[in-house]
Enzyme design. Structure first.
Site, PDB file in Angstrom:
ATOM      1  N   LYS A 160       1.898  -3.740   6.782  1.00  0.00           N
ATOM      2  CA  LYS A 160       2.314  -3.640   5.375  1.00  0.00           C
ATOM      3  C   LYS A 160       3.944  -3.211   5.205  1.00  0.00           C
ATOM      4  CE  LYS A 160      -1.513  -4.261   3.217  1.00  0.00           C
ATOM      5  NZ  LYS A 160      -1.676  -5.643   2.433  1.00  0.00           N
ATOM      6  N   SER A 218       0.681  -1.285   0.150  1.00  0.00           N
ATOM      7  CA  SER A 218       0.202   0.130  -0.090  1.00  0.00           C
ATOM      8  C   SER A 218       0.888   1.418  -0.103  1.00  0.00           C
ATOM      9  CB  SER A 218      -0.909  -0.095   1.366  1.00  0.00           C
ATOM     10  OG  SER A 218      -1.620   1.232   1.552  1.00  0.00           O
ATOM     11  N   TYR A 247      -2.028  -0.807  10.998  1.00  0.00           N
ATOM     12  CA  TYR A 247      -2.314  -1.651   9.515  1.00  0.00           C
ATOM     13  C   TYR A 247      -1.195  -1.153   8.638  1.00  0.00           C
ATOM     14  CZ  TYR A 247      -3.854  -1.440   4.843  1.00  0.00           C
ATOM     15  OH  TYR A 247      -3.686  -1.628   3.289  1.00  0.00           O
TER      16      TYR A 247
HETATM   17  C1  WQD Z   1      -9.784   9.587   0.957  1.00  0.00           C
HETATM   18  C2  WQD Z   1     -10.057  11.107   1.257  1.00  0.00           C
HETATM   19  C3  WQD Z   1     -10.466  11.438   3.284  1.00  0.00           C
HETATM   20  C4  WQD Z   1     -14.132   9.303   3.937  1.00  0.00           C
HETATM   21  C5  WQD Z   1      -7.074   4.636   2.989  1.00  0.00           C
HETATM   22  C6  WQD Z   1      -5.954   4.029   3.828  1.00  0.00           C
HETATM   23  C7  WQD Z   1      -4.935   3.360   2.920  1.00  0.00           C
HETATM   24  C8  WQD Z   1      -5.667   2.459   1.870  1.00  0.00           C
HETATM   25  C9  WQD Z   1      -6.602   3.154   1.348  1.00  0.00           C
HETATM   26  C10 WQD Z   1      -6.072   0.233   2.103  1.00  0.00           C
HETATM   27  C11 WQD Z   1      -9.408  11.553   2.395  1.00  0.00           C
HETATM   28  C12 WQD Z   1     -11.663  11.629   2.542  1.00  0.00           C
HETATM   29  C13 WQD Z   1     -13.025   9.978   3.182  1.00  0.00           C
HETATM   30  C14 WQD Z   1     -15.208  10.495   3.841  1.00  0.00           C
HETATM   31  C15 WQD Z   1     -13.890  12.307   3.424  1.00  0.00           C
HETATM   32  N1  WQD Z   1      -5.880   1.257   2.654  1.00  0.00           N
HETATM   33  N2  WQD Z   1     -13.033  11.417   3.104  1.00  0.00           N
HETATM   34  N3  WQD Z   1     -15.186  11.561   3.713  1.00  0.00           N
HETATM   35  O1  WQD Z   1      -7.384   7.727   3.544  1.00  0.00           O
HETATM   36  O2  WQD Z   1      -6.419   8.142   1.245  1.00  0.00           O
HETATM   37  O3  WQD Z   1      -6.647   5.664   2.419  1.00  0.00           O
HETATM   38  O4  WQD Z   1      -7.361   3.807   2.073  1.00  0.00           O
HETATM   39  O5  WQD Z   1      -6.408  -0.941   2.361  1.00  0.00           O
HETATM   40  O6  WQD Z   1      -3.931   2.702   3.714  1.00  0.00           O
HETATM   41  O7  WQD Z   1      -5.288   4.987   4.689  1.00  0.00           O
HETATM   42  O8  WQD Z   1      -8.447   6.758   1.718  1.00  0.00           O
HETATM   43  O9  WQD Z   1     -10.815   6.576   1.039  1.00  0.00           O
HETATM   44  O10 WQD Z   1     -10.255   6.725   3.508  1.00  0.00           O
HETATM   45  O11 WQD Z   1      -9.949   8.697   1.998  1.00  0.00           O
HETATM   46  O12 WQD Z   1     -13.895  13.161   3.242  1.00  0.00           O
HETATM   47  O13 WQD Z   1     -16.634   9.919   4.360  1.00  0.00           O
HETATM   48  O14 WQD Z   1     -11.435  11.155   1.340  1.00  0.00           O
HETATM   49  O15 WQD Z   1     -10.345  12.469   4.456  1.00  0.00           O
HETATM   50  O16 WQD Z   1      -8.986  13.153   2.234  1.00  0.00           O
HETATM   51  P1  WQD Z   1      -7.212   7.260   2.121  1.00  0.00           P
HETATM   52  P2  WQD Z   1     -10.022   7.216   1.869  1.00  0.00           P
END
Ligand code: WQD
Length: 349
Positions: A161, A132, A157
């Site tokens: 990785k 990741s 988590y």
């Molecule tokens: C993306 C953006 C949130 C939800 C995570 C893990 C990473 C990987 C993928 C794998 C951010 C914003 C989100 C919401 C929002 N994991 N958001 N409202 O954090 O980049 O990565 O998932 O298995 O390890 O850390 O992805 O989709 O959670 O967030 O505003 O309800 O969307 O703040 O900026 P992220 P995400």
């Protein structure tokens, strides 16, 4: 070509019933590989495999096992000629990993170590590991490049990785016959265009696209966008969203690559283009012709303002690059969600 691959044996996918595993199974079957899936359905269900069979018209050999259970895993290797492994099995909920770090370290490290012991015992040398972008932590500016120092992750988590990557670096150094690829995914979204398989999160989604899709289908009232005061063009965070179909294709390239090479290689898997949270929401509205009610809320702890990939190495060495754009991702995510408003759950007959 297809027949040759079949004679050579099968690719084992641990965690093959999950979101990335099912899409990769489809891509591998369509590329002519035989696939064996090992999954304990801790965060997936047998119906997902039925759906893969429906899409491909092929039968999949499925083992309901815990990959950390050595006895069960040995049986799979003893019963089949396995030429390579793609290792997806692992827990992946960031928030839960903060609350239950021992569960995460135990499961993610145990599955990997048991798998490596088993591969060594049966002389299986080819491995693709599902890593990741989280391993880049908060100290590396984007675009993230594979040569950057990794390992300072914000949560357990992510640390699992990073630890597994280090274990695999050490294994490759000690066992020169091994061929290992680490794929660092950025933000996988989207679904198979049939709408038969897709991301199937239990409970309230943590990730952006599943949350947006559930708002669209009426399961959630509105989206909260975590922060609009970041130093980015529209104030919301930027990410490198990558279509799951492109991601699946990267695994086909990676398994072909490990079959021809030795040592360890690392590849970023993204599009190389950052889009903001608002970009995604607005694109989703536009391509699907609907409104996503949202409000701006506080920043989410641990979020980085901007994360995106340098994808030049994957293009140069693997011959892979993403083909699908944000519109495709939003269209296919919604197609999956509207066809499966409650996800999929029934059991395999
Ligand atoms: C993306 C953006 C949130 C939800 C995570 C893990 C990473 C990987 C993928 C794998 C951010 C914003 C989100 C919401 C929002 N994991 N958001 N409202 O954090 O980049 O990565 O998932 O298995 O390890 O850390 O992805 O989709 O959670 O967030 O505003 O309800 O969307 O703040 O900026 P992220 P995400």
């Amino acid at each position: 070509m297809t027949d040759m691959k079949k004679q050579n044996g099968a690719v084992l996918l641990t965690g093959g019933a999950g979101y990335i595993g099912t899409h990769t199974t489809v891509a591998l079957l369509e590329a002519g590989f035989d696939v064996i899936v090992a999954d304990n359905f801790s965060n997936s269900c047998p119906e997902a495999i039925n759906r893969v069979e429906q899409i491909t018209g092929k039968k999949i050999k499925l083992y309901e096992v815990d990959v950390a259970d050595q006895k069960q895993l040995v049986q799979i290797f003893a019963e089949n000629k396995i030429t390579g492994v793609i290792h997806f099995a692992g827990f992946k909920a960031v928030g839960e990993s903060v609350k239950l770090p021992i569960k995460y370290y135990r499961n993610n490290l145990d599955t990997t170590l048991t798998l490596l012991e088993c591969m060594a015992r049966f002389g299986v040398k080819n491995l693709v590991f599902s890593s990741s972008a989280t391993v880049y932590g908060d100290e590396n500016p984007s675009p993230c490049v594979e040569t950057m120092r990794t390992g300072k992750c914000a949560n357990p988590y992510g640390m699992t990785k990073a630890f597994i990557e280090q274990i695999l670096v050490d294994v490759a150094a000690a066992h020169k016959e091994m061929s290992i690829v680490l794929l660092r995914y950025f933000n996988p979204v989207g679904a198979h265009p049939s709408g038969l398989i897709g991301e199937n999160p239990g409970g309230i989604p943590n990730n952006l696209m599943p949350y947006v899709s559930q708002v669209a289908v009426g399961k959630r009232d509105k989206l909260t966008i975590f922060g609009n005061d970041y130093n980015t063009p529209d104030g919301t965070c930027q990410r490198d969203f990558i279509h799951i179909m492109d991601l699946a294709q990267a695994h086909v390239k990676a398994i072909e690559f490990v079959e021809k090479n030795c040592g360890l290689d690392v590849f970023n898997i993204g599009t190389g283009e950052p889009y903001s949270v608002l970009d995604l929401v607005q694109t989703f509205e536009k391509v699907n012709g609907l409104k996503i009610p949202y409000e701006f809320g506080a920043r989410r702890e641990g979020d980085l303002p901007v994360v995106w990939a340098d994808v030049s190495k994957a293009a140069r060495v693997l011959g892979w690059k993403a083909e699908l754009n944000l519109e495709d991702m939003c269209r296919d995510s919604w197609n999956w969600q509207k066809k499966n408003p409650h996800g999929i759950n029934s059991s395999r007959n």
